[in-house]
Design a protein around this motif. Structure first.
Motif, short mmCIF file in Angstrom:
data_model
loop_
_atom_site.label_atom_id
_atom_site.label_comp_id
_atom_site.label_asym_id
_atom_site.label_seq_id
_atom_site.Cartn_x
_atom_site.Cartn_y
_atom_site.Cartn_z
N ALA A 1 39.14 31.36 41.66
CA ALA A 1 39.48 32.33 40.62
C ALA A 1 38.54 32.22 39.43
O ALA A 1 38.32 33.20 38.70
N LEU A 2 37.95 31.04 39.24
CA LEU A 2 37.12 30.80 38.06
C LEU A 2 35.69 31.29 38.24
O LEU A 2 34.84 31.03 37.40
N THR A 3 35.42 31.98 39.32
CA THR A 3 34.11 32.61 39.49
C THR A 3 34.17 34.09 39.12
O THR A 3 33.20 34.81 39.31
N ASN A 4 35.30 34.54 38.59
CA ASN A 4 35.50 35.94 38.24
C ASN A 4 35.58 36.09 36.72
O ASN A 4 36.31 35.36 36.04
N GLY A 5 34.86 37.08 36.19
CA GLY A 5 34.83 37.27 34.75
C GLY A 5 36.19 37.56 34.16
O GLY A 5 36.50 37.12 33.04
N ILE A 6 37.04 38.30 34.89
CA ILE A 6 38.36 38.64 34.36
C ILE A 6 39.20 37.39 34.14
O ILE A 6 40.05 37.35 33.23
N SER A 7 38.99 36.33 34.92
CA SER A 7 39.71 35.08 34.72
C SER A 7 39.31 34.44 33.40
O SER A 7 40.14 33.92 32.65
N PHE A 8 38.00 34.47 33.09
CA PHE A 8 37.54 33.89 31.83
C PHE A 8 38.06 34.68 30.63
O PHE A 8 38.35 34.12 29.58
#
Length: 298
Positions: A148-155
């Motif tokens: 999940a932490l490879t997606n911008g929306i998660s950040f």
């Protein structure tokens, strides 16, 4: 002979089981996953990796009142088995059968439908914000892996959690296995960070040194603030602990549910990584002198 799995018709019945009975139930769930998915296909590895995690979630929280938001949601097979869908589990991923992901129209226990990585943190944050605005007090628990932490929306979500709500529980499901072996710099970095013995020893030695200094407690607080800033949004709970057993997950999440003054991200490496799992056919009879789960609910 009856199994505990056959006697659990809804999640609240899990709360009546002893820890030994929960471990037996975990054994039965793994056997069910392997035997059913050998016929229908499906996401076996990710679900073998969240058996104890899912049991601990349902032991501590009260679904569907409390909301579980699963990133991707391909790892909800155990959740489905424990939320009234066991009798249809053999139909998973077949025409007219259970969906292979969380599906809101399938059960009140599925609060969010997904199917893609990286959406859960933002969705859970929105639910927490709506809860706060409505003045209700249910828990919102987001279960996400390092993919999940490879997606911008998660950040974006991680950047806004502390400013949006004071009650948010995140479970970092780092069991070293997604749909396939995890790859990428973030996955590699997280794994090195939380498992490297030198890092953990240095952190402990530094903490002991600071406590000996005048105003050492203040210095320690500032050091933790710096660590939080370095890690981004993982406030409150460190990422250093690995492989918590079932009892530790229950205690840790019970504390987060009742006492957490700030949003909390809780690391959770499941007891049994699918690459290391040894699954044998479970005993069908409940352990001797066992009361067993409650067959009816009050």
């Amino acid at each position: 002979m009856s199994r505990y799995l056959d006697m659990v018709a809804e999640p609240k019945q899990i709360k009546s089981l002893s820890l030994d009975q929960l471990r037996q139930l975990a054994e039965e769930i793994r056997y069910e996953l392997i035997t059913v998915l050998a016929r229908t296909g499906g996401h076996l590895g990710p679900n073998l990796g969240v058996v104890e995690l899912t049991l601990a979630l349902h032991r501590v929280f009260d679904s569907p009142r409390d909301k579980f938001v699963w990133d991707v949601s391909h790892q909800v097979y155990v959740h489905k088995l424990l939320t009234g869908r066991r009798d249809r589990f053999a139909t998973i991923r077949t025409t007219g059968g259970l969906n292979g992901f969380a599906l809101r129209t399938e059960s009140a226990h599925d609060c969010y439908g997904a199917g893609h990585a990286g959406t859960a943190l933002s969705a859970a944050l929105g639910m927490a914000a709506a809860r706060d605005r409505n003045g209700t007090n249910e828990n919102v628990v987001c279960i996400f892996g390092d993919a999940a932490l490879t997606n911008g929306i998660s950040f974006e979500a991680l950047n806004n959690i502390a400013h949006t709500t004071k009650r948010f529980i995140g479970v970092l499901n780092d069991n070293e296995w997604s749909i396939a072996k995890n790859v990428g710099a973030i996955s590699t970095y997280l794994n090195r960070l939380i498992t490297h013995p030198s890092y953990n020893k240095l952190a402990r030695d530094f903490e002991r040194f600071l406590r000996r200094l005048p105003k050492g407690d203040l210095a320690l607080k500032l050091a933790h603030k710096a660590e939080e800033g370095f890690k981004g949004a993982f406030a409150e709970v460190s990422l250093r602990q690995t492989s918590p057993p079932l009892t530790a997950m229950i205690c840790r999440w019970s504390s987060a549910r009742s006492n957490s003054p700030r949003p909390a991200t809780i690391p959770s490496s499941s007891i049994c990584s699918p690459r290391k799992a040894r699954v044998t056919k479970p005993r069908c009879a409940p352990p001797k002198n066992s009361m067993g789960p409650a067959r009816t609910t009050s």
